[in-house]
Scaffold this motif. Structure first.
Motif, short mmCIF file in Angstrom:
data_model
loop_
_atom_site.label_atom_id
_atom_site.label_comp_id
_atom_site.label_asym_id
_atom_site.label_seq_id
_atom_site.Cartn_x
_atom_site.Cartn_y
_atom_site.Cartn_z
N VAL A 7 -44.79 -41.23 54.58
CA VAL A 7 -43.94 -40.36 55.42
C VAL A 7 -44.35 -38.88 55.33
CG1 VAL A 7 -41.57 -39.48 55.71
CG2 VAL A 7 -41.99 -41.94 55.58
N PRO A 8 -44.62 -38.33 54.10
CA PRO A 8 -45.03 -36.91 54.06
C PRO A 8 -46.27 -36.63 54.90
CG PRO A 8 -44.55 -37.71 51.85
CD PRO A 8 -44.50 -38.90 52.75
N LEU A 9 -47.23 -37.56 54.87
CA LEU A 9 -48.44 -37.38 55.67
C LEU A 9 -48.09 -37.46 57.16
CD1 LEU A 9 -51.53 -37.14 55.90
CD2 LEU A 9 -51.63 -39.63 55.86
N GLY A 10 -47.22 -38.42 57.50
CA GLY A 10 -46.80 -38.58 58.89
C GLY A 10 -46.14 -37.30 59.41
N ILE A 11 -45.29 -36.70 58.57
CA ILE A 11 -44.61 -35.47 58.99
C ILE A 11 -45.63 -34.35 59.24
CG2 ILE A 11 -43.02 -33.64 58.22
CD1 ILE A 11 -41.37 -35.87 56.87
N LEU A 12 -46.63 -34.27 58.36
CA LEU A 12 -47.67 -33.24 58.52
C LEU A 12 -48.44 -33.45 59.83
CD1 LEU A 12 -49.33 -32.61 55.03
CD2 LEU A 12 -48.06 -31.00 56.45
N VAL A 13 -48.80 -34.72 60.09
CA VAL A 13 -49.56 -35.03 61.31
C VAL A 13 -48.71 -34.69 62.54
CG1 VAL A 13 -50.62 -36.90 62.67
CG2 VAL A 13 -50.98 -36.80 60.20
N LEU A 14 -47.43 -35.06 62.49
CA LEU A 14 -46.52 -34.79 63.61
C LEU A 14 -46.42 -33.28 63.86
CD1 LEU A 14 -44.70 -36.72 65.33
CD2 LEU A 14 -42.80 -35.87 63.95
#
Ligand code: HEM
Length: 204
Positions: A7-14
């Protein structure tokens, strides 16, 4: 659990896709990945104390994954520093490692995680032998302490958060030392097989 750790990576990508990485995107991503490296290290170290105090043996299933995610975010953190901050100037990176104490400390923490990740498989536990593997994996404590010192040295004014991490780390280390002394005091009856468990990043 695997998806949750992403999720932390996903938030960064988003945020990157939305162009919402603040006025200084490199600093923002470096900080976010550094924060998550430290959080995952703490979570990995907390598994055994939580498992034993809460009597939840099934928590052990997550330890290797959490440890490997700590390494994953550390790789991102380091890659962003090398690739975006230093623009692949390896001499500059090395000069930084040699010259700036907080970079030296972060680098130490990162390098110490490499043998742990490499030996995190069940096959490596068998190959090294459990005792040697266990000794090696105690390095995770050194890596985590180096990470906290790295954080403490890099913040300019407000040291609250690094000190909170230092306190959590002290409790986790203290718990280990206490458990070690009480285990030593409790001698098993003759002929009783002693079941030992892997301590850190790897196999369950
Ligand atoms: C165990 C390994 C590491 C951990 C746990 C870690 C953790 C952190 C943390 C928590 C931050 C601050 C985030 C914030 O302010 O919100 C940070 C920042 C930073 N880290 Fe690391 N780090 C590690 C390894 C490294 C390595 C290997 C390098 C580069 C050689 C590095 C370079 C940096 C830089 C350049 C910053 C930003 C400094 C600034 O903006 O003033 N870190 N790290």
């Amino acid at each position: 659990m695997f998806s949750l750790c992403l999720v932390p990576l996903g938030i960064l990508v988003l945020r990157a896709v939305q162009g919402n990485l603040t006025a200084n995107p490199i600093e923002f991503i470096t900080h976010a990945t550094g924060d998550w490296t430290l959080r995952f290290l703490v979570l990995t170290l907390a598994i055994t104390p939580l498992r034993k105090t809460l009597r939840l043996p099934q928590l052990i299933r997550f330890r290797r994954m959490l440890g490997l995610f700590a390494f994953f975010y550390a790789c991102l953190h380091f890659s962003i520093y090398i690739g975006l901050d230093q623009v692949l100037d390896f001499r500059g990176v090395w000069a930084d490692v040699m010259k700036r104490p907080y970079i030296t400390m972060g680098f130490t923490g990162f390098v110490l995680m490499i043998p742990l990740a490499v030996t995190s498989t069940a096959a490596m536990v068998r190959r090294l032998g459990f005792r040697r593997w266990q000794m090696l994996h105690r390095l995770i404590y050194v890596s985590a302490v180096a990470g906290v010192i790295h954080f403490y040295w890099l913040v300019k004014s407000d040291v609250h958060l690094p000190l909170i991490y230092a306190a959590i780390m002290a409790v986790l280390l203290g718990w280990r030392v206490f458990a070690w002394f009480s285990d030593r005091g409790r001698k098993p009856a003759r002929g009783t097989p002693v079941r030992k468990e892997p301590t850190t990043v790897a196999a369950s």
